[in-house]
Motif scaffolding. Structure first.
Motif, mmCIF file in Angstrom:
data_model
loop_
_atom_site.group_PDB
_atom_site.id
_atom_site.type_symbol
_atom_site.label_atom_id
_atom_site.label_comp_id
_atom_site.label_asym_id
_atom_site.label_seq_id
_atom_site.Cartn_x
_atom_site.Cartn_y
_atom_site.Cartn_z
ATOM 1 N N GLU A 2 -51.247 7.435 -53.497
ATOM 2 C CA GLU A 2 -52.407 7.185 -54.355
ATOM 3 C C GLU A 2 -53.485 6.469 -53.562
ATOM 4 O OE1 GLU A 2 -50.369 6.762 -58.713
ATOM 5 O OE2 GLU A 2 -50.949 4.960 -57.670
ATOM 6 N N ARG A 3 -54.725 6.723 -53.940
ATOM 7 C CA ARG A 3 -55.861 6.120 -53.252
ATOM 8 C C ARG A 3 -56.740 5.389 -54.257
ATOM 9 N NH1 ARG A 3 -54.346 10.688 -51.028
ATOM 10 N NH2 ARG A 3 -54.436 10.988 -48.800
ATOM 11 N N THR A 4 -57.406 4.346 -53.764
ATOM 12 C CA THR A 4 -58.421 3.688 -54.577
ATOM 13 C C THR A 4 -59.638 4.611 -54.618
ATOM 14 O OG1 THR A 4 -59.430 2.584 -52.689
ATOM 15 C CG2 THR A 4 -57.638 1.400 -53.829
ATOM 16 N N LEU A 5 -60.599 4.299 -55.458
ATOM 17 C CA LEU A 5 -61.818 5.098 -55.499
ATOM 18 C C LEU A 5 -62.563 5.014 -54.166
ATOM 19 C CD1 LEU A 5 -63.144 4.458 -59.114
ATOM 20 C CD2 LEU A 5 -62.027 6.497 -58.214
ATOM 21 N N ALA A 6 -62.506 3.869 -53.506
ATOM 22 C CA ALA A 6 -63.166 3.723 -52.202
ATOM 23 C C ALA A 6 -62.512 4.622 -51.161
ATOM 24 C CB ALA A 6 -63.118 2.262 -51.747
ATOM 25 N N ARG A 42 -53.978 13.394 -66.077
ATOM 26 C CA ARG A 42 -52.881 12.574 -65.551
ATOM 27 C C ARG A 42 -52.273 13.090 -64.251
ATOM 28 N NH1 ARG A 42 -50.717 14.728 -70.269
ATOM 29 N NH2 ARG A 42 -49.151 16.314 -69.893
ATOM 30 N N GLU A 43 -52.447 14.353 -63.953
ATOM 31 C CA GLU A 43 -51.929 14.896 -62.696
ATOM 32 C C GLU A 43 -52.780 14.474 -61.502
ATOM 33 O OE1 GLU A 43 -49.073 16.654 -62.396
ATOM 34 O OE2 GLU A 43 -48.811 16.279 -64.539
ATOM 35 N N TYR A 44 -53.999 14.002 -61.775
ATOM 36 C CA TYR A 44 -54.960 13.717 -60.701
ATOM 37 C C TYR A 44 -55.395 12.258 -60.637
ATOM 38 C CZ TYR A 44 -55.153 18.687 -61.580
ATOM 39 O OH TYR A 44 -54.805 19.988 -61.809
ATOM 40 N N LEU A 45 -55.498 11.610 -61.786
ATOM 41 C CA LEU A 45 -55.967 10.221 -61.857
ATOM 42 C C LEU A 45 -54.980 9.397 -62.675
ATOM 43 C CD1 LEU A 45 -59.665 10.931 -62.904
ATOM 44 C CD2 LEU A 45 -58.821 10.565 -60.581
ATOM 45 N N ARG A 46 -54.914 8.103 -62.374
ATOM 46 C CA ARG A 46 -54.107 7.222 -63.219
ATOM 47 C C ARG A 46 -54.747 5.844 -63.268
ATOM 48 N NH1 ARG A 46 -50.357 3.189 -61.994
ATOM 49 N NH2 ARG A 46 -50.226 2.769 -59.770
ATOM 50 N N VAL A 47 -54.366 5.087 -64.279
ATOM 51 C CA VAL A 47 -54.842 3.715 -64.432
ATOM 52 C C VAL A 47 -53.785 2.785 -63.859
ATOM 53 C CG1 VAL A 47 -55.486 1.915 -66.066
ATOM 54 C CG2 VAL A 47 -56.175 4.277 -66.487
ATOM 55 N N LYS A 48 -54.203 1.944 -62.937
ATOM 56 C CA LYS A 48 -53.299 0.943 -62.363
ATOM 57 C C LYS A 48 -53.548 -0.371 -63.080
ATOM 58 C CE LYS A 48 -51.962 -1.491 -58.215
ATOM 59 N NZ LYS A 48 -52.544 -2.798 -58.048
ATOM 60 N N ASP A 49 -52.501 -0.913 -63.669
ATOM 61 C CA ASP A 49 -52.589 -2.206 -64.335
ATOM 62 C C ASP A 49 -52.209 -3.303 -63.354
ATOM 63 O OD1 ASP A 49 -53.258 -1.261 -66.960
ATOM 64 O OD2 ASP A 49 -51.189 -0.561 -67.148
ATOM 65 N N GLY A 50 -53.020 -4.335 -63.315
ATOM 66 C CA GLY A 50 -52.740 -5.461 -62.437
ATOM 67 C C GLY A 50 -52.805 -6.765 -63.207
ATOM 68 N N GLN A 51 -52.221 -7.789 -62.648
ATOM 69 C CA GLN A 51 -52.292 -9.112 -63.260
ATOM 70 C C GLN A 51 -52.169 -10.178 -62.188
ATOM 71 O OE1 GLN A 51 -49.062 -9.008 -66.042
ATOM 72 N NE2 GLN A 51 -47.571 -9.688 -64.557
ATOM 73 N N TRP A 52 -52.737 -11.316 -62.468
ATOM 74 C CA TRP A 52 -52.650 -12.447 -61.560
ATOM 75 C C TRP A 52 -52.804 -13.712 -62.383
ATOM 76 C CZ3 TRP A 52 -56.962 -9.628 -62.366
ATOM 77 C CH2 TRP A 52 -58.135 -10.302 -62.663
ATOM 78 N N PHE A 53 -52.378 -14.814 -61.824
ATOM 79 C CA PHE A 53 -52.450 -16.089 -62.526
ATOM 80 C C PHE A 53 -53.645 -16.880 -62.021
ATOM 81 C CE2 PHE A 53 -51.492 -20.537 -63.294
ATOM 82 C CZ PHE A 53 -51.174 -20.502 -64.641
ATOM 83 N N VAL A 67 -56.536 7.562 -57.516
ATOM 84 C CA VAL A 67 -56.608 9.014 -57.347
ATOM 85 C C VAL A 67 -55.309 9.461 -56.699
ATOM 86 C CG1 VAL A 67 -57.859 10.919 -56.286
ATOM 87 C CG2 VAL A 67 -59.105 8.898 -57.069
ATOM 88 N N LYS A 68 -54.592 10.360 -57.356
ATOM 89 C CA LYS A 68 -53.342 10.880 -56.804
ATOM 90 C C LYS A 68 -53.640 11.879 -55.692
ATOM 91 C CE LYS A 68 -50.745 10.233 -61.054
ATOM 92 N NZ LYS A 68 -49.830 10.858 -62.023
ATOM 93 N N GLN A 69 -52.612 12.243 -54.925
ATOM 94 C CA GLN A 69 -52.790 13.159 -53.803
ATOM 95 C C GLN A 69 -53.449 14.460 -54.248
ATOM 96 O OE1 GLN A 69 -52.210 12.582 -50.550
ATOM 97 N NE2 GLN A 69 -53.003 14.588 -50.051
ATOM 98 N N ALA A 70 -52.977 15.039 -55.336
ATOM 99 C CA ALA A 70 -53.554 16.296 -55.836
ATOM 100 C C ALA A 70 -54.977 16.091 -56.347
ATOM 101 C CB ALA A 70 -52.678 16.864 -56.947
ATOM 102 N N GLY A 71 -55.351 14.864 -56.625
ATOM 103 C CA GLY A 71 -56.662 14.567 -57.172
ATOM 104 C C GLY A 71 -57.812 14.717 -56.197
#
Length: 94
Positions: A2-6, A42-53, A67-71
């Motif tokens: 998976e890749r970031t948008l950048a 969903r085959e191309y993009l996904r939402v990554k959930d993150g958290q921090w304190f 962005v997934k590989q096929a994306g």
């Protein structure tokens, strides 16, 4: 992989802001820069959930688009980008 948008923007020969603008113009991203249709795409993009304190505000949450590989090729088709015109970066090949 998976890749970031950048990272996806770099592979498509764009900057991150250019990719986001094009994706929003095509209706692929919403105003929060998340997939507008997460189930359909969903085959191309996904939402990554993150958290921090945070020391003052406690547990904080974030979401970002990946962005997934096929994306990559799917995005190129959606945004009318010719991938053959973009030079291949072979630095990440083992």
């Amino acid at each position: 992989m998976e890749r970031t948008l950048a990272q996806a923007a770099t592979q498509l020969g764009l900057t991150r802001p250019q990719l986001i603008a094009l994706m929003q113009d095509k209706g692929l991203l919403n105003e929060h820069r998340l997939p507008a249709y997460p189930t359909r795409d969903r085959e191309y993009l996904r939402v990554k959930d993150g958290q921090w304190f945070h020391e003052k505000y406690g547990l904080q949450y974030s979401q970002s688009t990946r962005v997934k590989q096929a994306g990559i090729h799917w995005l190129a088709d959606q945004l009318d980008i010719d991938l053959t015109a973009i030079p291949v970066d072979r630095r990440d090949v083992a």
